[in-house]
Design a protein around this motif. Structure first.
Motif, PDB file in Angstrom:
ATOM      1  N   SER A  96      15.863  67.547 -54.329  1.00  0.00           N
ATOM      2  CA  SER A  96      14.663  67.208 -54.074  1.00  0.00           C
ATOM      3  C   SER A  96      14.062  66.464 -55.796  1.00  0.00           C
ATOM      4  CB  SER A  96      14.346  68.340 -53.903  1.00  0.00           C
ATOM      5  OG  SER A  96      14.211  70.092 -54.934  1.00  0.00           O
ATOM      6  N   SER A 138      11.756  62.677 -55.953  1.00  0.00           N
ATOM      7  CA  SER A 138      11.034  62.800 -56.424  1.00  0.00           C
ATOM      8  C   SER A 138      10.270  62.437 -57.266  1.00  0.00           C
ATOM      9  CB  SER A 138      10.108  64.787 -56.813  1.00  0.00           C
ATOM     10  OG  SER A 138      10.143  65.171 -55.336  1.00  0.00           O
ATOM     11  N   ASN A 188       7.109  62.560 -54.786  1.00  0.00           N
ATOM     12  CA  ASN A 188       7.069  64.451 -54.114  1.00  0.00           C
ATOM     13  C   ASN A 188       6.462  65.607 -53.327  1.00  0.00           C
ATOM     14  OD1 ASN A 188       4.439  64.484 -55.325  1.00  0.00           O
ATOM     15  ND2 ASN A 188       5.690  66.256 -56.592  1.00  0.00           N
ATOM     16  N   TYR A 192       9.543  66.541 -50.814  1.00  0.00           N
ATOM     17  CA  TYR A 192       9.386  68.571 -50.403  1.00  0.00           C
ATOM     18  C   TYR A 192       9.649  68.274 -49.102  1.00  0.00           C
ATOM     19  CZ  TYR A 192       7.989  72.406 -49.573  1.00  0.00           C
ATOM     20  OH  TYR A 192       7.103  74.372 -49.269  1.00  0.00           O
ATOM     21  N   SER A 204      10.987  69.485 -57.151  1.00  0.00           N
ATOM     22  CA  SER A 204       9.653  68.399 -56.324  1.00  0.00           C
ATOM     23  C   SER A 204       8.567  68.723 -57.149  1.00  0.00           C
ATOM     24  CB  SER A 204       9.532  69.325 -55.100  1.00  0.00           C
ATOM     25  OG  SER A 204       9.840  68.653 -53.764  1.00  0.00           O
TER      26      SER A 204
END
Length: 477
Positions: A381, A385, A390, A394, A423
């Protein structure tokens, strides 16, 4: 009835945004209506196209992107909408379009609009001497404010005073780099108000205080070393003050805070969001299968009202001093209309798990017994991001992990923490990881700061931020 120029401009802005909102109505797919296992990766192409456009075009075709980002986003969105409507029909489109418009997009953009408008009515005037102590104090203040005003609001409030304080120094790019690390990213990790990914989680059902409770330690463990490193670097460079410019472009003056009433309005934003999370009267209406609950409707109306009050009571001179304009929020509104639409087939494919076209991604974050691998959620993640955006990142991994806030909070809290940390924190790894990053860079360069290039900035983030993220992973995950 006489309308002020500011209100007239606001009404025109809303009317210009209506086509973007109406674009959400024709259709969108989710796993509830469409079997993700039956969809191939071509359905993910429009989503990938929007994110890559956001990431690359401002760097390599800035003029094209600046003048036509809305058309480019609409083109990618239509590339999803038309085939979807032909394949699945209008009924799933209407019901699920209502879900995204009323359940996700409008609450998301209304909060950003309120924070953007209200924070733009607060002006910090004056100039101080940019010593290591003062600079570190301003960074710490911005880090705290980011979770109340949002990373964009805090960054726009403090970046110009910080630049004025250091405009007589030849070595000041590091001040802006750490400002991006702390104020534009890490500081937004405490509440759903701070960073868009966390507010998306809140809209999905993540409790406001769950975020505050679980993200407090990671934010502290990352912010304190960053502040300490900044102080040491700034003190070393400050010791070379024989390189100071002979004349300070902005002589020292006492600071003056204007637009203080907007802090009360920010308090109203916090209360409105808390109300929608704590008060559940069980009253609502159904719109094409999407429940519109009373508490959420009241929250959104309150946020719009608070923003309008800010426009009404704030003198125009304050917004002029902040160089306030509607460009950034209009850009975000158009981009995220496309993102929320085109992300739907990707979510459907991810929810199909090992039966979907993204089975390899699912396998990388899942252990042999089916349990999530929290470290992989953190790094995957976070990596996306850093180079894309981001907020949608997420959303992708939230749905991949479970897609249910109660399950994640109660049974998989470490997984939700990993997604939240990745994130929020790794949006600071590049200029394009979070919206305020590029805005801060642009303002600094306008003020004459020689900012690092895209890859030069990554040298800073890899040398300073990446080791701290590794340590955070080892300590908490």
């Amino acid at each position: 009835m006489h309308l002020s120029p500011t209100l007239r401009h606001t009404i025109r802005t809303v009317l210009r945004a209506l086509p973007v909102l109406l674009l959400c109505l024709p259709g969108i797919a989710t796993a509830a209506e469409v079997d993700g296992a039956s969809m191939n990766l071509l359905w993910a192409l429009p989503f990938a196209g929007i994110l890559l456009s956001i990431a690359l075009l401002p760097l390599f075709a800035g003029a094209l992107w600046h003048h036509h980002f809305g058309k480019i986003t609409a083109g990618w969105t239509l590339l999803f909408l038309v085939p979807f409507l032909v394949t699945f029909g209008w009924q799933p489109g209407l019901s699920l379009g209502a879900h995204v418009l009323l359940g996700e997009y409008l609450p998301f953009i209304i909060l950003l609009f309120a924070l953007f408008t209200i924070s733009g009515g607060i002006l910090l005037e004056g100039n101080l001497h940019g010593s290591p102590h003062l600079n570190t104090g301003l960074l710490a203040l911005g880090t705290l404010l980011a979770s109340v005003m949002g990373t964009t609001g805090a960054a726009m409030l403090l970046i110009r005073p910080l630049l004025r304080a250091n405009d007589n120094r030849k070595h000041n790019a590091h001040v802006v780099v750490f400002f991006i690390f702390l104020v534009a990213n890490v500081g937004g990790g405490l509440t759903p108000l701070g960073d868009p990914p966390l507010f998306l989680g809140f809209l999905k059902g993540v409790d406001f205080f769950w975020t505050l409770q679980h993200m407090a330690l990671p934010v502290i463990l990352l912010a304190l070393p960053l502040l300490g490193l900044f102080y040491l670097i700034d003190r070393y460079l400050f010791s070379r003050e024989h390189e100071l410019n002979e004349e300070d472009p902005t002589p020292d003056q006492p600071l003056r805070l204007r637009g203080k009433l907007n802090f009360l309005l920010l308090g109203g934003v916090v209360l409105a969001v808390l109300m929608s999370g704590l008060w559940k009267p069980g009253i609502g209406v159904d719109v094409f299968g999407t429940p519109v609950e009373l508490q959420n409707l009241l929250r959104d109306l309150a946020l719009i009202g608070l923003a309008l009050v800010s426009l009404w009571v704030t003198p125009r001179a304050i917004r002029t001093g902040n160089e306030f304009n509607w460009g950034p929020i209009i850009e975000v509104a158009k981009l995220f209309a496309g993102i929320f639409l085109t992300i739907a087939p990707v979510i459907a494919i991810l929810r199909a798990g090992s039966d979907g076209a993204l089975a390899a991604v699912v396998a990388n974050v899942t252990g042999p017994t089916g349990q999530p691998i929290d470290s992989m959620y953190f790094w995957m993640s976070g990596t996306l991001s850093a180079f894309l955006d981001n907020a949608p990142t997420y959303l992708l991994f939230f749905n991949l992990a479970a897609g249910d806030a109660q399950v994640l909070m109660e049974r998989l809290p470490q997984t939700l923490l990993a997604i939240s940390m990745g994130s929020v924190f790794m949006g600071a790894m590049t200029y394009i990881g979070n919206a305020p990053n590029f805005m801060v860079k642009a303002i600094a360069e306008q003020q004459g700061v020689k900012m690092p290039s895209f890859f030069g900035y990554m040298l800073w983030s890899c040398a300073i931020l990446l080791p701290l993220l590794v340590a955070l992973n080892l300590l908490l995950l």
